[in-house]
Motif scaffolding. Structure first.
Motif, PDB file in Angstrom:
ATOM      1  N   THR A  26      -4.456   8.342  51.120  1.00 56.02           N
ATOM      2  CA  THR A  26      -5.208   9.669  51.204  1.00 56.02           C
ATOM      3  C   THR A  26      -6.931   9.116  51.357  1.00 56.02           C
ATOM      4  O   THR A  26      -7.427   9.588  52.260  1.00 56.02           O
ATOM      5  N   GLY A  27      -7.177   8.210  50.330  1.00 56.38           N
ATOM      6  CA  GLY A  27      -8.638   7.748  50.569  1.00 56.38           C
ATOM      7  C   GLY A  27      -8.977   6.877  51.641  1.00 56.38           C
ATOM      8  O   GLY A  27     -10.129   7.183  52.263  1.00 56.38           O
ATOM      9  N   GLY A  28      -8.145   6.313  52.342  1.00 57.71           N
ATOM     10  CA  GLY A  28      -8.276   5.645  53.673  1.00 57.71           C
ATOM     11  C   GLY A  28      -8.483   6.518  55.000  1.00 57.71           C
ATOM     12  O   GLY A  28      -9.208   6.122  55.815  1.00 57.71           O
ATOM     13  N   ALA A  29      -8.072   7.741  54.647  1.00 63.77           N
ATOM     14  CA  ALA A  29      -7.910   8.818  55.699  1.00 63.77           C
ATOM     15  C   ALA A  29      -9.395   9.255  55.814  1.00 63.77           C
ATOM     16  O   ALA A  29      -9.838   9.857  56.760  1.00 63.77           O
ATOM     17  N   GLY A  30     -10.387   8.840  54.662  1.00 65.09           N
ATOM     18  CA  GLY A  30     -11.656   9.355  54.817  1.00 65.09           C
ATOM     19  C   GLY A  30     -12.686   8.156  55.028  1.00 65.09           C
ATOM     20  O   GLY A  30     -13.822   8.476  54.927  1.00 65.09           O
ATOM     21  N   GLY A  31     -12.161   7.045  55.435  1.00 63.98           N
ATOM     22  CA  GLY A  31     -13.008   5.970  55.639  1.00 63.98           C
ATOM     23  C   GLY A  31     -13.312   4.998  54.492  1.00 63.98           C
ATOM     24  O   GLY A  31     -12.588   5.009  53.480  1.00 63.98           O
ATOM     25  N   PRO A  32     -13.841   3.846  54.803  1.00 65.35           N
ATOM     26  CA  PRO A  32     -14.027   2.887  53.592  1.00 65.35           C
ATOM     27  C   PRO A  32     -14.803   3.355  52.440  1.00 65.35           C
ATOM     28  O   PRO A  32     -14.107   2.840  51.380  1.00 65.35           O
ATOM     29  N   VAL A  33     -15.764   4.087  52.441  1.00 62.75           N
ATOM     30  CA  VAL A  33     -16.344   4.471  51.267  1.00 62.75           C
ATOM     31  C   VAL A  33     -15.370   5.345  50.485  1.00 62.75           C
ATOM     32  O   VAL A  33     -15.313   5.194  49.116  1.00 62.75           O
ATOM     33  N   SER A  34     -14.614   6.021  51.051  1.00 63.42           N
ATOM     34  CA  SER A  34     -13.772   7.140  50.615  1.00 63.42           C
ATOM     35  C   SER A  34     -12.707   6.403  49.851  1.00 63.42           C
ATOM     36  O   SER A  34     -12.432   6.452  48.735  1.00 63.42           O
TER      37      SER A  34
ATOM     38  N   ASP B 199     -12.818   3.322  48.776  1.00 62.85           N
ATOM     39  CA  ASP B 199     -13.085   2.592  47.593  1.00 62.85           C
ATOM     40  C   ASP B 199     -13.286   3.422  46.530  1.00 62.85           C
ATOM     41  O   ASP B 199     -13.002   3.154  45.248  1.00 62.85           O
ATOM     42  N   ALA B 200     -13.720   4.758  46.681  1.00 62.40           N
ATOM     43  CA  ALA B 200     -13.866   5.694  45.594  1.00 62.40           C
ATOM     44  C   ALA B 200     -12.490   6.267  45.017  1.00 62.40           C
ATOM     45  O   ALA B 200     -12.390   6.108  43.839  1.00 62.40           O
ATOM     46  N   ALA B 201     -11.518   6.128  45.999  1.00 61.79           N
ATOM     47  CA  ALA B 201     -10.217   6.475  45.519  1.00 61.79           C
ATOM     48  C   ALA B 201      -9.533   5.489  44.682  1.00 61.79           C
ATOM     49  O   ALA B 201      -8.893   5.941  43.646  1.00 61.79           O
ATOM     50  N   ILE B 202      -9.778   4.150  45.115  1.00 63.19           N
ATOM     51  CA  ILE B 202      -9.118   3.064  44.348  1.00 63.19           C
ATOM     52  C   ILE B 202      -9.637   2.836  42.866  1.00 63.19           C
ATOM     53  O   ILE B 202      -8.967   2.963  41.972  1.00 63.19           O
ATOM     54  N   ILE B 203     -11.170   3.047  42.828  1.00 62.93           N
ATOM     55  CA  ILE B 203     -11.734   2.978  41.624  1.00 62.93           C
ATOM     56  C   ILE B 203     -11.389   4.195  40.916  1.00 62.93           C
ATOM     57  O   ILE B 203     -11.048   4.169  39.285  1.00 62.93           O
ATOM     58  N   THR B 204     -11.367   5.402  41.329  1.00 60.45           N
ATOM     59  CA  THR B 204     -11.006   6.508  40.308  1.00 60.45           C
ATOM     60  C   THR B 204      -9.426   6.367  39.801  1.00 60.45           C
ATOM     61  O   THR B 204      -9.272   6.481  38.429  1.00 60.45           O
ATOM     62  N   LYS B 205      -8.581   6.142  40.811  1.00 59.02           N
ATOM     63  CA  LYS B 205      -7.186   5.855  40.413  1.00 59.02           C
ATOM     64  C   LYS B 205      -6.931   4.580  39.363  1.00 59.02           C
ATOM     65  O   LYS B 205      -6.362   4.845  38.415  1.00 59.02           O
ATOM     66  N   LEU B 206      -7.668   3.597  39.477  1.00 56.84           N
ATOM     67  CA  LEU B 206      -7.418   2.610  38.617  1.00 56.84           C
ATOM     68  C   LEU B 206      -8.132   2.833  37.304  1.00 56.84           C
ATOM     69  O   LEU B 206      -7.683   2.253  36.174  1.00 56.84           O
ATOM     70  N   SER B 207      -8.999   3.748  37.428  1.00 56.55           N
ATOM     71  CA  SER B 207      -9.687   4.235  36.119  1.00 56.55           C
ATOM     72  C   SER B 207      -8.443   5.150  35.334  1.00 56.55           C
ATOM     73  O   SER B 207      -8.383   4.804  33.850  1.00 56.55           O
TER      74      SER B 207
ATOM     75  N   SER C 131     -17.452   9.950  49.628  1.00 54.83           N
ATOM     76  CA  SER C 131     -17.162   9.433  48.142  1.00 54.83           C
ATOM     77  C   SER C 131     -16.434  10.789  47.354  1.00 54.83           C
ATOM     78  O   SER C 131     -15.449  10.487  46.541  1.00 54.83           O
ATOM     79  N   GLN C 132     -16.759  11.907  47.562  1.00 53.29           N
ATOM     80  CA  GLN C 132     -16.172  13.103  47.022  1.00 53.29           C
ATOM     81  C   GLN C 132     -14.600  13.198  47.322  1.00 53.29           C
ATOM     82  O   GLN C 132     -13.822  13.451  46.258  1.00 53.29           O
ATOM     83  N   PHE C 133     -14.175  12.934  48.422  1.00 55.95           N
ATOM     84  CA  PHE C 133     -12.992  13.089  49.204  1.00 55.95           C
ATOM     85  C   PHE C 133     -12.291  11.827  48.304  1.00 55.95           C
ATOM     86  O   PHE C 133     -11.081  11.968  47.869  1.00 55.95           O
TER      87      PHE C 133
END
Length: 342
Positions: free
Chosen positions: A210-218, A220-228, A191-193
């Motif tokens: 980049t988020g995909g390199a950390g797995g599905p949880v990473s 999702d967190a990358a997409i949500i943060t980016k869309l924010s 999640s942090q990554f």
């Protein structure tokens, strides 16, 4: 009536077909493993630039190219609103929205001030700052209509748009590779990554890679943060437009100027509301988002067809240096924030 006539003019048809081909090829190439971090929009821009090899075709399509780079851009940004699910953003919590607001505000101000101190002109400075702080190419093209220029400066402004897009695309790709390579050294949770990736990278494609390199949880967190950060494109464009006009206007006609309200940004927000609350299938939403990128790809290709290469290569060094400096600061900031608050 004139608009309908324009649609059937030979110049518009040529321009439509050329930019459509660039956008389709850009979409296909952008889906390939090693090109996905560059993104379909930037590939479309590059293909449009390559079209300049055949000058007669560009000259025949000149009117249509101008129309597509302007009107299709606005349509694409409106359709991009369907990508934003406001409920998902709300579920992400106040922390994520707050981080996005701090990143967008801080990076725009920081990058703008560094570029100006390095002697970059005001238009290129604010376009580069917007692309670095918000969401890459889409932010450059979303903010650009708010920067009004005289007709004799329009070509120069197009060159600056292309240069700003190129800067954020190149740096975003470089930082994507950097973040993936330093992942083992950061000792972050998935999640942090993901939060770090979404908060620090320029394009949505960069955050996904980049988020995909950390797995599905990473991811999702990358997409949500980016869309924010993407959500802040509309208010940022409005504020930048008002600020730019205020800084440029003459004292004697200050009261006569109208506020530069970006109406197409209202369409962007309306599309996000419709996509969030109006029942429609996932296939329909997926189609609308793909259509958004196709239309934006056409607008980017049209920009590429008009770029002045001499001006492009002579005026960008300091803007690159400024964006690089602020990108490094942003990455360090997001590492600290992600590890401390997420």
């Amino acid at each position: 009536m004139n608009m309908y006539v324009k649609f059937f003019e030979r110049g518009f048809i040529y321009a439509f077909l050329m930019t459509l081909v660039c956008s389709i090829i850009g979409t296909l190439l952008g889906g390939l493993p090693y090109l996905s971090i560059i993104g379909a929009l930037v590939i479309s821009l590059i293909l449009g630039m390559l079209f300049q090899v055949y000058r007669p075709a560009i000259e025949k399509a000149e009117v249509g190219i101008g129309f597509i780079s302007n009107k299709f851009l606005r349509l694409g940004i409106i359709l991009l609103g369907f990508k934003l699910n406001l409920v998902d953003l709300a579920h992400a919590g106040v922390k994520t929205i707050l981080v996005a607001a701090v990143v967008v505000t801080g990076v725009i101000i920081l990058t703008y001030n560094i570029t100006r101190k390095l002697g970059v002109n005001k238009r290129l400075a604010i376009l580069t700052a917007s692309g670095t702080g918000i969401c890459g190419a889409a932010a450059v093209m979303g903010v650009s209509p708010q920067i009004k220029v005289d007709k004799d400066q329009e070509h120069e402004k197009r060159n600056e748009e292309v240069l700003a897009v190129a800067i954020v695309a190149i740096l975003g790709t470089v930082f994507t590779l950097i973040e993936i390579s330093i992942k083992p050294l950061l000792h972050m949770s998935p999640s942090q990554f993901g939060v770090m990736a979404g908060g620090s990278l320029h394009e949505i494609a960069h955050a996904i890679a980049t988020g995909g390199a950390g797995g599905p949880v990473s991811l999702d967190a990358a997409i949500i943060t980016k869309l924010s950060r993407v959500l802040l494109l509309a208010p940022a464009a409005l504020i930048i437009g008002i600020w730019y006009q205020h800084s440029e206007k003459k004292a004697d006609d200050a009261t006569k100027q109208k506020l530069p309200i970006p109406w197409f940004m209202a369409g962007f927000l309306a599309a996000s509301v419709i996509g969030t609350f109006v029942p429609m299938s996932a296939n329909v939403l997926d189609f609308l988002v793909k259509l958004a990128y196709l239309v934006l790809g056409m607008a980017m290709a049209a920009l590429g067809m008009t770029v002045n290469f001499k001006a492009f290569f002579s005026s960008g060094k300091n803007a690159v240096l400024a964006a690089l400096s602020s990108s490094v600061i942003l990455l360090l900031f997001m590492i600290v924030v992600s590890k401390t608050f997420f």
